[in-house]
Structures are given as structure tokens and as C-alpha cells.
Design a protein around this motif. Structure first.
Motif, PDB file in Angstrom:
ATOM      1  N   ARG A  62     -55.958 -11.269 -36.533  1.00 18.67           N
ATOM      2  CA  ARG A  62     -55.952 -12.472 -35.708  1.00 18.67           C
ATOM      3  C   ARG A  62     -54.830 -12.460 -34.664  1.00 18.67           C
ATOM      4  N   ARG A  63     -53.715 -11.828 -34.975  1.00 17.16           N
ATOM      5  CA  ARG A  63     -52.701 -11.646 -33.926  1.00 17.16           C
ATOM      6  C   ARG A  63     -53.279 -10.812 -32.783  1.00 17.16           C
ATOM      7  N   GLY A  64     -54.011  -9.754 -33.154  1.00 18.73           N
ATOM      8  CA  GLY A  64     -54.628  -8.916 -32.130  1.00 18.73           C
ATOM      9  C   GLY A  64     -55.655  -9.667 -31.306  1.00 18.73           C
ATOM     10  N   GLU A  65     -56.439 -10.524 -31.956  1.00 14.66           N
ATOM     11  CA  GLU A  65     -57.432 -11.316 -31.226  1.00 14.66           C
ATOM     12  C   GLU A  65     -56.747 -12.300 -30.279  1.00 14.66           C
ATOM     13  N   ALA A  66     -55.662 -12.923 -30.746  1.00 21.08           N
ATOM     14  CA  ALA A  66     -54.932 -13.871 -29.905  1.00 21.08           C
ATOM     15  C   ALA A  66     -54.311 -13.161 -28.705  1.00 21.08           C
ATOM     16  N   GLN A  67     -53.786 -11.968 -28.925  1.00 15.56           N
ATOM     17  CA  GLN A  67     -53.210 -11.215 -27.819  1.00 15.56           C
ATOM     18  C   GLN A  67     -54.286 -10.820 -26.813  1.00 15.56           C
ATOM     19  N   ALA A  68     -55.453 -10.422 -27.304  1.00 18.87           N
ATOM     20  CA  ALA A  68     -56.545 -10.046 -26.400  1.00 18.87           C
ATOM     21  C   ALA A  68     -56.989 -11.232 -25.550  1.00 18.87           C
ATOM     22  N   ALA A  69     -57.053 -12.415 -26.161  1.00 21.69           N
ATOM     23  CA  ALA A  69     -57.430 -13.614 -25.407  1.00 21.69           C
ATOM     24  C   ALA A  69     -56.376 -13.931 -24.345  1.00 21.69           C
ATOM     25  N   ALA A  70     -55.100 -13.845 -24.716  1.00 21.81           N
ATOM     26  CA  ALA A  70     -54.031 -14.094 -23.750  1.00 21.81           C
ATOM     27  C   ALA A  70     -54.077 -13.078 -22.610  1.00 21.81           C
ATOM     28  N   ASP A  71     -54.394 -11.828 -22.936  1.00 22.27           N
ATOM     29  CA  ASP A  71     -54.475 -10.785 -21.911  1.00 22.27           C
ATOM     30  C   ASP A  71     -55.559 -11.099 -20.884  1.00 22.27           C
ATOM     31  N   LEU A  72     -56.676 -11.669 -21.328  1.00 19.34           N
ATOM     32  CA  LEU A  72     -57.738 -12.038 -20.389  1.00 19.34           C
ATOM     33  C   LEU A  72     -57.239 -13.030 -19.346  1.00 19.34           C
ATOM     34  N   LEU A  73     -56.333 -13.887 -19.771  1.00 17.27           N
ATOM     35  CA  LEU A  73     -55.794 -14.909 -18.874  1.00 17.27           C
ATOM     36  C   LEU A  73     -54.598 -14.394 -18.081  1.00 17.27           C
ATOM     37  N   GLY A  74     -54.015 -13.286 -18.524  1.00 12.97           N
ATOM     38  CA  GLY A  74     -52.763 -12.844 -17.922  1.00 12.97           C
ATOM     39  C   GLY A  74     -51.595 -13.666 -18.404  1.00 12.97           C
ATOM     40  N   ALA A  75     -51.659 -14.081 -19.687  1.00 17.00           N
ATOM     41  CA  ALA A  75     -50.622 -14.930 -20.278  1.00 17.00           C
ATOM     42  C   ALA A  75     -49.812 -14.143 -21.300  1.00 17.00           C
ATOM     43  N   ASP A  76     -48.599 -14.617 -21.571  1.00 18.86           N
ATOM     44  CA  ASP A  76     -47.820 -14.100 -22.692  1.00 18.86           C
ATOM     45  C   ASP A  76     -48.341 -14.717 -23.987  1.00 18.86           C
ATOM     46  N   TYR A  77     -48.108 -14.009 -25.107  1.00 21.43           N
ATOM     47  CA  TYR A  77     -48.477 -14.554 -26.416  1.00 21.43           C
ATOM     48  C   TYR A  77     -47.318 -14.376 -27.374  1.00 21.43           C
ATOM     49  N   MET A  78     -47.070 -15.411 -28.175  1.00 20.48           N
ATOM     50  CA  MET A  78     -46.101 -15.298 -29.268  1.00 20.48           C
ATOM     51  C   MET A  78     -46.627 -16.017 -30.495  1.00 20.48           C
ATOM     52  N   CYS A  79     -46.251 -15.515 -31.666  1.00 19.37           N
ATOM     53  CA  CYS A  79     -46.580 -16.156 -32.937  1.00 19.37           C
ATOM     54  C   CYS A  79     -45.277 -16.517 -33.628  1.00 19.37           C
ATOM     55  N   LEU A  80     -45.174 -17.751 -34.110  1.00 22.24           N
ATOM     56  CA  LEU A  80     -43.952 -18.210 -34.756  1.00 22.24           C
ATOM     57  C   LEU A  80     -43.865 -17.793 -36.218  1.00 22.24           C
ATOM     58  N   GLU A  81     -44.946 -17.267 -36.761  1.00 20.79           N
ATOM     59  CA  GLU A  81     -44.997 -16.673 -38.103  1.00 20.79           C
ATOM     60  C   GLU A  81     -44.765 -17.676 -39.234  1.00 20.79           C
ATOM     61  N   PHE A  82     -45.157 -18.942 -39.032  1.00 21.85           N
ATOM     62  CA  PHE A  82     -45.373 -19.805 -40.185  1.00 21.85           C
ATOM     63  C   PHE A  82     -46.576 -19.255 -40.953  1.00 21.85           C
TER      64      PHE A  82
END
Length: 256
Positions: A62-82
Motif C-alpha cells: 500500500r505504500r507503493g500504491e500510494a507513491q504511484a498515485a502521488a507520482d501520477l500527480l507529480g506530488a510528494d508522498y510521506m507516511c507517518l507510520e501509525f
């Protein structure tokens, strides 16, 4: 470029991977068109979001999926790891969330609504509200390794829709305003499609199929209320001492 004339920095922070895509990705795409720097953050990596994979395995997916979605937008992605269902309003939670806000350095923050169908969403809303308040305070220490400096001012804070736009009792929660995302709906759907692991999970856990189509239908329902094809609803946190002018709507209207 001086801070006065640069495009605003945007932080969209919600509980789990795919929450941002469902609730505000169309608006983020419009902001990206304006030249805004976008950061997407999730409180957790979605470690409980599978019946087949263990928590560490599904979290990696799911981190990889979130990063891929952010990449489509040209956005940064971070996870706070709760961890899922472990987002708690306490000192540690406030420190971690404030550090994330300071690292993103946003002018505008989009986050989860105060009332929603599950605790993780509601706790995220509270923690982000507190973090926006404390992020400019120089004497508030996040106690993190190599901490980011305080930001200059409390950012403009907005809440997305709750799921299906209702409270715990099925009552409608009307938005303050609806953003017309008709021209960015397809990118929103492409970003949501990156979260492929969630279709089977939602079908099993919630009885929801048509992962993408349910998102499109809700965007169409909000759009219909505003007389457009597709929309996303927001409410602004404008109580003391948060900014009361609607910078998000003004920014979006300036491009139309």
C-alpha cells in the motif's frame, strides 16, 4: 520568487492510502495546474487492509500504491507510520503529526472530517487540527531526529467530505462549498486505480464492489448539487485562531 508571489504549498493528509484519492484528488489536480507544490500524507500504511496478506506485507504494497498515485500527480508522498486503529490523540501522536506539517510547510491543509464512519479518520482530523495550531510555535518540540523548523503561521485548514457525506446516524453533513472537478475526474480515477489491493478488501469487509465507480458516483452526486458534472465538497475550519478567508476557493476561482 518571494513567498508573497509563489504558488501556495498544499498538504493533503488523511488516515489511509486511498483516502486522499477518494475525497480530494480532483481538487489536488486543479491545484497542481496552478503550480502548487503538493504533498500527500497518510497516517498509516494500511497494515490492516487485507485478509490474505500479513500486516507488513500489505503495508509495503500500500505504500507503493500510494507513491504511484502521488507520482501520477507529480506530488510528494510521506507516511507517518501509525498503525491502523492505533491513531491516538496523545503526546506522541501530536508530535509526529506536527513534525509532518512542519516538513511539508503548507499554506493550505486538506484533511479528514471531524465526524466520519471510523475512528482513524476522526483521530486524524483532531491530530491535524492540533498540528496546524502547534506547527508555528517555536517552543513546541516534536522531539524527532533532525526536526524541521516551525512554520511561519497557522495554515488554512479544510475538511473533506465524510464517507457518503453523512454522520454516524445517517444525517447529511452539508459542505461549505463544492469544487468543480469535472476536468480532473479522470486523473482522480487513475490515481485511485493505483490502489489495486483495496478492491478485494472492500468487497470482503464492506460489501462494496465497483471501487472506482462508487468514487465516480459520489463525485457526480456532489457535482449535481453544484450544477456541474463532478465535484468534491469541503468545510473550512475558520474558528479562532485559524485563518478565516477562504484561500482555497479564491485560488481555485482565480484559474477559472
Amino acid at each position: 520568487m518571494s513567498d508573497e508571489h509563489r504558488p501556495p504549498r498544499i498538504l493533503a493528509i488523511h488516515a489511509h492510502p486511498d483516502d486522499v484519492e477518494i475525497q480530494c484528488a480532483g481538487t489536488l489536480a486543479l491545484l497542481k495546474e496552478q503550480g502548487c507544490h503538493i504533498t500527500i500524507a497518510t497516517m498509516t500504511a494500511g497494515d490492516c487492509g487485507s485478509a490474505e496478506m500479513g500486516p507488513e506485507e500489505i503495508a509495503r504494497v500500500r505504500r507503493g500504491e500510494a507513491q504511484a498515485a502521488a507520482d501520477l500527480l507529480g506530488a510528494d508522498y510521506m507516511c507517518l507510520e501509525f498503525r491502523d486503529f492505533c491513531i491516538i490523540i496523545d503526546h506522541e501522536g501530536r508530535r509526529k503529526t506536527t513534525e509532518a506539517v512542519r516538513r511539508a510547510r503548507p499554506d493550505i491543509v486538506l484533511t479528514a472530517p471531524p465526524v466520519d464512519y471510523m475512528s482513524d479518520h476522526e483521530m486524524t482530523s483532531r491530530l491535524v487540527r492540533d498540528a496546524c495550531f502547534m506547527a508555528p510555535a517555536p517552543n513546541y518540540s516534536t522531539e524527532q531526529w533532525d526536526p524541521a523548523p516551525p512554520i511561519d503561521a497557522i495554515p488554512h485548514l479544510y475538511y473533506t467530505d465524510s464517507v457518503e457525506g453523512i454522520d454516524w446516524f445517517g444525517n447529511n453533513i452539508p459542505p461549505d462549498f463544492i469544487v468543480d472537478i469535472s476536468r480532473t475526474i479522470e486523473l482522480k480515477q487513475e490515481m485511485l486505480a493505483c490502489h489495486a489491493s483495496q478492491r478485494n478488501w472492500l468487497l470482503r469487509q464492506h460489501g462494496i464492489d465497483e471501487y472506482l465507480e462508487s468514487s465516480r458516483r459520489w463525485s457526480a452526486a456532489r457535482g449535481q448539487q453544484a450544477g456541474v458534472a463532478y465535484g468534491e465538497g469541503f468545510r473550512q475550519h475558520s474558528g479562532h485562531p485559524y485563518p478565516g478567508d477562504n484561500r482555497l476557493l479564491e485560488l481555485l476561482n482565480s484559474s477559472s
